[in-house]
Every structure is written in C-alpha cells, then in structure tokens.
Write an enzyme that holds these catalytic residues in place. Structure first.
Site, PDB file in Angstrom:
ATOM      1  N   ARG A  62       3.927  -3.740  21.992  1.00 30.47           N
ATOM      2  CA  ARG A  62       3.257  -4.411  20.874  1.00 30.47           C
ATOM      3  C   ARG A  62       2.172  -3.544  20.248  1.00 30.47           C
ATOM      4  NH1 ARG A  62      -0.619  -7.556  22.375  1.00 30.47           N
ATOM      5  NH2 ARG A  62       0.508  -8.767  23.923  1.00 30.47           N
ATOM      6  N   TYR A 117      -1.477 -12.194  -6.114  1.00 24.66           N
ATOM      7  CA  TYR A 117      -0.171 -12.689  -5.645  1.00 24.66           C
ATOM      8  C   TYR A 117      -0.335 -14.145  -5.180  1.00 24.66           C
ATOM      9  CZ  TYR A 117       3.874 -12.691  -2.401  1.00 24.66           C
ATOM     10  OH  TYR A 117       5.027 -12.966  -1.720  1.00 24.66           O
ATOM     11  N   ASP A 189      -4.867  -5.055  -2.954  1.00 26.19           N
ATOM     12  CA  ASP A 189      -3.409  -5.048  -2.809  1.00 26.19           C
ATOM     13  C   ASP A 189      -2.873  -3.978  -3.766  1.00 26.19           C
ATOM     14  OD1 ASP A 189      -0.636  -5.550  -3.086  1.00 26.19           O
ATOM     15  OD2 ASP A 189      -0.889  -7.698  -2.715  1.00 26.19           O
ATOM     16  N   LYS A 214       8.481  -3.748  -0.517  1.00 30.43           N
ATOM     17  CA  LYS A 214       8.829  -3.354  -1.881  1.00 30.43           C
ATOM     18  C   LYS A 214       9.230  -1.880  -1.912  1.00 30.43           C
ATOM     19  CE  LYS A 214       7.734  -7.590  -2.754  1.00 30.43           C
ATOM     20  NZ  LYS A 214       6.414  -8.061  -3.132  1.00 30.43           N
TER      21      LYS A 214
HETATM   22  C1  LIG Z   1       5.743  -9.220  -2.480  1.00 27.28           C
HETATM   23  C2  LIG Z   1       4.285  -9.043  -2.521  1.00 27.28           C
HETATM   24  C3  LIG Z   1       3.498  -9.321  -1.411  1.00 27.28           C
HETATM   25  C4  LIG Z   1       4.078  -9.949  -0.157  1.00 27.28           C
HETATM   26  O1  LIG Z   1       4.950  -9.121   0.502  1.00 27.28           O
HETATM   27  P1  LIG Z   1       6.029  -9.752   1.530  1.00 27.28           P
HETATM   28  O2  LIG Z   1       6.488  -8.572   2.290  1.00 27.28           O
HETATM   29  O3  LIG Z   1       7.072 -10.384   0.668  1.00 27.28           O
HETATM   30  O4  LIG Z   1       5.300 -10.728   2.381  1.00 27.28           O
HETATM   31  C5  LIG Z   1       2.158  -9.059  -1.488  1.00 27.28           C
HETATM   32  N1  LIG Z   1       1.602  -8.554  -2.598  1.00 27.28           N
HETATM   33  C6  LIG Z   1       2.320  -8.286  -3.698  1.00 27.28           C
HETATM   34  C7  LIG Z   1       1.640  -7.738  -4.901  1.00 27.28           C
HETATM   35  C8  LIG Z   1       3.674  -8.523  -3.703  1.00 27.28           C
HETATM   36  O5  LIG Z   1       4.388  -8.292  -4.802  1.00 27.28           O
END
Ligand SMILES: *Cc1c(COP(=O)(O)O)cnc(C)c1O
Length: 398
Positions: A62, A117, A189, A214
């Site tokens: 972990r 988000y 973010d 992404k």
């Molecule tokens: C998709 C997204 C997230 C969340 O990511 P997941 O892996 O789907 O939990 C966070 N911030 C932004 C800007 C996103 O587009």
C-alpha cells in the site's frame, strides 16, 4: 548499462524529453526499459531485527513499490524543481479530496473557485461541511481582488484553471501571492494543462492535483489521480494518503506510466487539432462564442499566453439560441464525437451542459445553449465533416 537517459543527476531540459526519460531505471530491471508491474501486499524482511528496524527500501504494498515509485518520480520531475513528491490516488476526485483533507481541519475556511469541477464543489458542500470546514466560492476572474474574501480562519484557496466546462483562466500567480501573504495554502486542479503546458508549483501553488484519468492515461482505460506537493506540504500529503489507506492498483499505475511516455506528442496533436476545430467553429453562423483560451477572442487569452505553453483539446461553445431539441439533434447526428463524460483519451467527445444551477459566486448567462468538445486524435477534416453533419441536423430541428 549505457542508457545515458537513466543516469542521474542531469535531467534533460526539454519537457518532451523528460516525459520519455523520467522515472526510468533499466539497471534495476536487468536492462528492461519499463519497470515490472509489482502486484504486492506483503513483503518479507531478511531477519527479525531488520523487520523491527524497518530496514527495507519498501515496507508494504500500500505504501509503495518500484512501479508506483516510477510514476511518482516521473510526475515529480515534470512538475519542476519545486516538487518535493507525488501521491498516487485511485481517481482524480480522490486526489482532490485527499489534497483538501491534507491541509484543512475543523474550524477552517476554504475559498473555492466558482468554476471548479462539479464533484469538487459537492465534496466541499457535503463532506467538508460535516467536519466543520466552511467553503465559500469566488469569481474565477477575480485576480488580486481576492484579498477581500480572506477571513481570519481562511486556511486554503482552491483554483482550477481553466475551469471545468466554462474555461475561465485564473491569475494563479497573483492569487497565490495574496494567499501566502494571508498565510493560506494554495491548491490547484491542473488537469486541463498537465505539467507540460502549465507548472503551477512555479507560480506559487503548494499542491497540484491532476486527474491522471485524462491526458496522463490518455486512452480512456484507467482511473488515476495524482497530487504533487512542494516541500512545505509533502509530509501532510503523504500522511493523509497513508492514514486514509489510499493507494492505486499496480496495473493502473502502469497504464499511467505507459500513457505518460506519449503525453507530449498526444498533447501537441490535441492542441493543434483543438485550435483548428475551435477556429472553424468560431466562423460558423450557428455559434455565438467559442470558449477556448488559445483564441484571441477569449477573455483570458492574455493570461493564457503569459502562463501556459499550450492548450489541450478540451473547450466549449455557446450556440445562438435554438430549442434544446435542436442541440440534441446536433449531438445525435455526430458519428465521430461520442456523447460521454470524462476526456483526455484519443477519441473525440461532445456533451451538452448547463452551468446555471452550479454557480453561486457568479452568474452563468452564456446567451445560448452550451456544448463541450474534446478533440481527439482523429483527422481534423473528418471531425469538421462530422460537425457539418451536426449543424445540418441542428438546422433541420430548429
Ligand atoms: C475528470 C476531472 C476530475 C476527476 O477525475 P476522475 O479521475 O474522473 O475522478 C477532476 N478534475 C477535473 C478538472 C476533471 O476534468
């Protein structure tokens, strides 16, 4: 071993090179370029004494394996010299919640950008509130005026630039400076830009979040989150990750590492194709505005030029007013654009959205229906032909 790319210390300068070389160590794996995928929970120690003294490079599945370490160190290298370490989480949203929990405690106040988000906002409103942590939302374009919104107990400020769906660019450097003057921690973010197109730690951010789901993964086949921290916050980040028991499975870590190697070439194509499609859309009579920071018509264009070295393939458009059924006809007529959430994979996507109910600090009055596009790696000529089909269907339904 004459693979000079793996000798340290002398990280190659260009980021395009670093995505290829970072986090690699073939001599540790009999010369094989990539690390093995360690499926691991327990590891055993040579002796009782070694166990009690925890004399081992790794302690437990972990906590970390050579596979997780390879991705962590690769991302750390891309984040730049201010990065003191990276935590890998099971999703982008887990990265967001972990980063926030690493810096906040009961009684604290948090400032959150109004274009965050959606689930980030929900986490603040529904989970942090239960811990006695209050959040207020601010206009993403506020810049230095943010100073007036700090309270004596404001412990942190959260940014996302460009913001989800609406693409406002924030003046991250100015906001970080104000926040630090007020003694607050800066979280951002950075999923849209990735560290290849914007390095928030260089602009004063303390913790940087990415949905590795992404562009890092890049193939729509993995859930992955990362948080990168500077020296002041790495201990709290690692402790929070550890004590919440969070870790990312080895196969998904490996997919992240594999995706990372082609991040620079993929992003270059998303950038180029995205901008071409955005420019084409901007000329269409059905389109009121295109919300793409790399277009000179975008209100945040000057800030984007100042801070970013590229744009990804994600942007939105505002259509001239038409009935909702015409928007659906447009989307349903598309054959190359899938209708679906998430983005950052090789394929193009499109979704309708309405941000009006999601805003509290600002009003969302775009002037018409809104659609978000992710421009994938298909040929632009085919994508434009597809959009032409969509506009024909829109006209027929309007
Ligand atoms: C998709 C997204 C997230 C969340 O990511 P997941 O892996 O789907 O939990 C966070 N911030 C932004 C800007 C996103 O587009």
């Amino acid at each position: 071993m004459n693979d000079t790319s793996d000798k340290r210390p002398s990280p190659p300068r260009h980021a395009d090179t670093r995505v290829v070389t970072a986090g690699r160590h073939p001599p540790s794996y009999h010369g094989f370029i990539n690390p093995p995928v360690y499926h691991a929970s327990t590891l055993i120690y040579p002796s009782a004494e070694d166990y009690v003294a925890q004399r081992s490079r790794y302690q437990y599945g972990r906590i970390g394996t050579p596979t997780t370490e390879a991705l962590e160190s690769a991302i750390a290298e891309l984040e730049g010299p201010q990065c003191a370490g990276v935590a890998l989480l099971p999703s982008g949203l887990a990265a967001i919640s972990t980063a926030l929990l690493a810096v906040l405690k009961t009684g604290d106040h948090l400032l959150v950008t109004d274009n965050a988000y959606g689930p980030t906002r929900a986490f603040c409103e529904q989970i942090l509130s239960r811990f006695g942590i209050s959040a207020t939302f601010y206009d993403p374009t506020i810049g230095g005026e943010i100073a007036a919104q700090f309270r004596p107990n404001t412990r942190a400020i959260y940014l996302e630039s460009p913001g989800s769906l609406s693409f406002e660019i924030q003046d991250a450097g100015t906001i970080a400076k104000v926040a630090h003057d007020k003694g607050a921690v800066v979280l951002i973010d950075n999923t849209w830009a990735t560290p290849l197109y914007f390095r928030p730690l260089d602009h004063g951010a303390d913790l940087v979040i990415q949905a590795g789901t992404k562009y890092i993964g890049g193939h729509s086949d993995v859930m992955l989150g990362t948080v990168s921290a500077n020296a002041a916050h790495i201990a709290a980040l690692k402790q929070t990750t550890f004590l919440y028991g969070l870790c990312e499975g080895p196969d998904d870590v490996y997919l992240g590492l594999r995706g990372l190697r082609t991040l620079a070439v993929r992003l270059e194509r998303h950038f180029k194709s995205g901008l071409e499609v955005a420019r084409w859309l901007e000329q269409r009579p059905e389109v009121l505005r295109v919300l793409h920071p790399a277009l000179p018509s975008h209100p945040g264009h000057a800030l984007w030029r100042r801070d970013f070295t590229g744009a990804s393939g994600l942007f939105s458009i505002v259509l001239k007013p038409v009935p909702q059924k015409a928007v659906y006809a447009f989307l349903d007529a598309l054959t190359l654009f899938g209708i679906g959430p998430s983005w950052g994979g090789y394929e193009s996507l499109a979704i309708p959205f309405d941000l009006a109910p999601a805003r509290t600090a600002t009003k969302w009055v775009p002037g018409g229906p809104t659609v978000r596009f992710h421009i994938g790696l298909e040929a632009v000529t085919d994508l434009i032909a597809d959009l032409q089909r969509g506009f024909a269907a829109l006209a027929a339904a309007a």
